[in-house]
Design a protein around this motif. Structure first.
Motif, mmCIF file in Angstrom:
data_model
loop_
_atom_site.group_PDB
_atom_site.id
_atom_site.type_symbol
_atom_site.label_atom_id
_atom_site.label_comp_id
_atom_site.label_asym_id
_atom_site.label_seq_id
_atom_site.Cartn_x
_atom_site.Cartn_y
_atom_site.Cartn_z
ATOM 1 N N LYS A 38 0.826 -1.193 0.000
ATOM 2 C CA LYS A 38 0.000 0.000 0.000
ATOM 3 C C LYS A 38 0.866 1.252 0.000
ATOM 4 N N ALA A 39 0.430 2.258 -0.755
ATOM 5 C CA ALA A 39 1.068 3.574 -0.722
ATOM 6 C C ALA A 39 0.366 4.412 0.334
ATOM 7 N N GLU A 40 1.085 4.832 1.327
ATOM 8 C CA GLU A 40 0.513 5.598 2.433
ATOM 9 C C GLU A 40 1.445 6.759 2.732
ATOM 10 N N TYR A 41 0.956 7.747 3.467
ATOM 11 C CA TYR A 41 1.760 8.922 3.825
ATOM 12 C C TYR A 41 2.280 9.625 2.566
ATOM 13 N N GLY A 42 1.363 9.917 1.648
ATOM 14 C CA GLY A 42 1.751 10.493 0.366
ATOM 15 C C GLY A 42 2.481 11.814 0.467
ATOM 16 N N ALA A 43 2.149 12.643 1.459
ATOM 17 C CA ALA A 43 2.819 13.934 1.590
ATOM 18 C C ALA A 43 4.283 13.785 1.960
ATOM 19 N N TYR A 44 4.666 12.617 2.464
ATOM 20 C CA TYR A 44 6.027 12.389 2.939
ATOM 21 C C TYR A 44 6.955 11.871 1.848
ATOM 22 N N TRP A 109 10.760 12.290 1.899
ATOM 23 C CA TRP A 109 11.250 13.631 2.174
ATOM 24 C C TRP A 109 11.558 13.830 3.662
ATOM 25 N N GLU A 110 12.322 14.844 3.953
ATOM 26 C CA GLU A 110 12.706 15.176 5.331
ATOM 27 C C GLU A 110 11.463 15.254 6.220
ATOM 28 N N ALA A 245 15.007 22.978 2.842
ATOM 29 C CA ALA A 245 14.438 22.678 1.526
ATOM 30 C C ALA A 245 13.006 23.215 1.422
ATOM 31 N N TYR A 246 12.215 23.063 2.481
ATOM 32 C CA TYR A 246 10.845 23.575 2.467
ATOM 33 C C TYR A 246 10.833 25.105 2.409
ATOM 34 N N ASP A 247 11.758 25.747 3.136
ATOM 35 C CA ASP A 247 11.852 27.210 3.099
ATOM 36 C C ASP A 247 12.197 27.692 1.697
ATOM 37 N N LEU A 248 13.092 26.985 1.013
ATOM 38 C CA LEU A 248 13.474 27.383 -0.336
ATOM 39 C C LEU A 248 12.290 27.277 -1.296
ATOM 40 N N ILE A 249 11.487 26.234 -1.149
ATOM 41 C CA ILE A 249 10.325 26.091 -2.027
ATOM 42 C C ILE A 249 9.317 27.202 -1.747
ATOM 43 N N ALA A 250 9.099 27.533 -0.470
ATOM 44 C CA ALA A 250 8.206 28.646 -0.150
ATOM 45 C C ALA A 250 8.748 29.949 -0.738
ATOM 46 N N GLU A 251 10.059 30.139 -0.662
ATOM 47 C CA GLU A 251 10.677 31.337 -1.235
ATOM 48 C C GLU A 251 10.517 31.352 -2.752
ATOM 49 N N LEU A 252 10.644 30.191 -3.375
ATOM 50 C CA LEU A 252 10.440 30.087 -4.820
ATOM 51 C C LEU A 252 9.048 30.589 -5.198
ATOM 52 N N HIS A 253 8.031 30.093 -4.516
ATOM 53 C CA HIS A 253 6.663 30.471 -4.875
ATOM 54 C C HIS A 253 6.371 31.932 -4.536
ATOM 55 N N THR A 254 6.974 32.426 -3.456
ATOM 56 C CA THR A 254 6.809 33.843 -3.137
ATOM 57 C C THR A 254 7.374 34.714 -4.248
ATOM 58 N N SER A 255 8.551 34.320 -4.766
ATOM 59 C CA SER A 255 9.172 35.104 -5.836
ATOM 60 C C SER A 255 8.369 35.063 -7.126
ATOM 61 N N LEU A 256 7.562 34.011 -7.297
ATOM 62 C CA LEU A 256 6.724 33.885 -8.495
ATOM 63 C C LEU A 256 5.342 34.496 -8.289
ATOM 64 N N GLY A 257 5.092 35.027 -7.069
ATOM 65 C CA GLY A 257 3.819 35.667 -6.787
ATOM 66 C C GLY A 257 2.705 34.710 -6.404
ATOM 67 N N ASP A 258 3.051 33.452 -6.120
ATOM 68 C CA ASP A 258 2.040 32.469 -5.755
ATOM 69 C C ASP A 258 2.070 32.298 -4.230
ATOM 70 N N THR A 266 4.959 26.132 3.545
ATOM 71 C CA THR A 266 5.311 26.460 4.933
ATOM 72 C C THR A 266 4.507 25.596 5.897
ATOM 73 N N THR A 267 3.228 25.395 5.584
ATOM 74 C CA THR A 267 2.388 24.523 6.398
ATOM 75 C C THR A 267 2.894 23.086 6.346
ATOM 76 N N ALA A 268 3.300 22.635 5.152
ATOM 77 C CA ALA A 268 3.836 21.278 5.015
ATOM 78 C C ALA A 268 5.098 21.104 5.848
ATOM 79 N N LYS A 269 5.943 22.108 5.868
ATOM 80 C CA LYS A 269 7.157 22.036 6.683
ATOM 81 C C LYS A 269 6.800 21.814 8.146
ATOM 82 N N HIS A 270 5.856 22.557 8.659
ATOM 83 C CA HIS A 270 5.478 22.433 10.077
ATOM 84 C C HIS A 270 4.845 21.068 10.352
ATOM 85 N N ARG A 271 4.062 20.566 9.397
ATOM 86 C CA ARG A 271 3.422 19.267 9.613
ATOM 87 C C ARG A 271 4.418 18.138 9.538
ATOM 88 N N LEU A 272 5.268 18.115 8.519
ATOM 89 C CA LEU A 272 6.192 17.002 8.322
ATOM 90 C C LEU A 272 7.292 16.982 9.376
#
Length: 277
Positions: A38-44, A109-110, A245-258, A266-272
Motif C-alpha cells: 500500500k502507498a501511504e503517507y503520500g505527503a512524505y 522527504w525530510e 528545503a521547504y523554506d526554499l520552495i516557499a521562497e520560490l513560490h513567493t518570488s513567483l507571486g504564488d 510552509t504549512t507542510a514544513k510544520h506538519r512534516l
C-alpha cells in the motif's frame, strides 16, 4: 568511534548481527510473498514508497497507518515462517511491524515520526533485507547506508529522510517496539561503523541561491513540480539546517507571486517536521 559518530549514534545505530542464513530466508520471503503493498503517507514521499503490515492492531496486512496498539500477527506474517520465527526470538513488545519497499529513484522527504502517537518510550528497528549502495538515510547532516546483516535502531523523532537513487528496490523489515527489558538488552551496545556513515558537505548561501535561481527558471518554463523536487533533493546532497528545503520552495513560490503555494509549503514544513510554531 569518533565524537561525531558517537553523537550520531543517538539518531541511528547498529545493534545485534543477524544470522546470514536466517536473513536470506527472510529476504526470500519478502521478495516472493503475495503482499498487499500500500502507498501511504503520500505527503512524505515522492512516490515509490510501499508498505505492508506483518503485525498491527487489526490483523489486516493492508492496514498500514501506524498507531499505538497491542500488535497481533497479520495473515501475511502467517505465510512468512522464517520472519515470524525471527520476530518471536527477539521477544520484544511490538507496536507495529511492517515490510517497507522503496523503489529506485524514490525519496522519503525530510520528516519526523511519532509526533501523533502517545508519549511513551518506543523505538524503531530496521532489518535491511534487500538493499544497494545507492540507498541511504540522511539524519544529522550525515548519509548512512543501512547495510544488511545487522539490526539497526533509528530514532525517528530526529528529522530524517531516505532515498534510493538507482535501485533495485530497497526492502526493510521495520519494527516499532515499546521499551522494556528485552529491548534494553538488545540495545545495550549501540555502535555506528565509520564505513557506513558519510558527513554531507555544508551548502553555503551562494550554492543555495544558485539552486533557487535554477528552480525559478524551471518553474517559469512550466516545470514547477520538477523545480520543487530539485529543491527537496538538496537534503540528500548537503548538510542543511532543518527545514531548509521547504523554506526554499516557499521562497520560490513567493518570488513567483504564488502566495497560496508558499503558504502551503510552509504549512507542510510544520506538519512534516512536527513543528509547533
Amino acid at each position: 568511534m569518533d565524537s561525531t559518530l558517537t553523537g550520531l549514534a543517538g539518531q541511528i545505530a547498529q545493534l545485534d548481527t543477524v544470522d546470514s542464513a536466517q536473513l536470506e530466508r527472510m529476504r526470500h520471503e519478502a521478495l516472493t510473498a503475495q503482499a498487499p503493498w500500500k502507498a501511504e503517507y503520500g505527503a512524505y514521499q515522492s512516490g515509490g514508497w510501499w508498505t505492508t503490515s506483518l503485525m498491527n492492531a487489526s490483523g489486516d496486512a493492508a492496514d498500514v497507518t501506524i498507531g499505538d496498539c497491542t500488535a497481533r500477527p497479520t495473515g501475511l506474517l502467517g505465510r512468512m515462517p522464517a520472519t515470524a520465527a525471527f520476530l518471536a526470538d527477539l521477544g520484544l513488545n511490538f507496536m507495529w511491524v511492517r515490510l517497507a519497499r522503496l523503489e529506485g529513484n524514490a525519496f522519503l522527504w525530510e520528516h519526523r515520526d511519532y509526533d501523533e502517537l502517545d508519549q511513551v518510550e518506543r523505538h524503531r528497528l530496521h532489518i535491511p533485507l534487500h538493499t544497494n549502495s545507492s540507498a541511504f538515510l540522511v539524519t544529522g547532516g550525515t548519509k548512512v547506508h543501512m547495510a544488511g546483516g545487522r539490526i539497526w535502531r533509528l530514532t525517528p523523532t530526529y528529522a530524517h529522510g531516505v532515498c534510493n537513487l538507482l535501485g533495485p528496490d530497497r526492502i526493510h523489515l521495520i519494527a516499532d517496539v515499546y521499551a522494556d527489558d528485552a529491548y534494553r538488552r538488545l540495545a545495550r551496545r549501540p555502535a555506528l561503523h565509520p564505513a557506513v556513515a558519510e558527513p554531507l558537505p555544508a551548502a553555503d548561501q551562494t550554492v543555495l541561491a544558485e539552486r533557487l535561481e535554477t528552480a525559478r527558471n524551471m518553474a517559469t518554463l512550466g516545470y514547477t513540480e520538477a523545480a520543487e523536487r530539485m529543491l527537496l533533493r538538496l537534503f540528500y546532497t548537503y548538510a542543511l539546517p532543518e527545514g531548509t528545503a521547504y523554506d526554499l520552495i516557499a521562497e520560490l513560490h513567493t518570488s513567483l507571486g504564488d502566495l497560496e503555494a508558499a503558504t502551503r509549503w510552509t504549512t507542510a514544513k510544520h506538519r512534516l517536521l512536527a513543528l509547533t510554531a
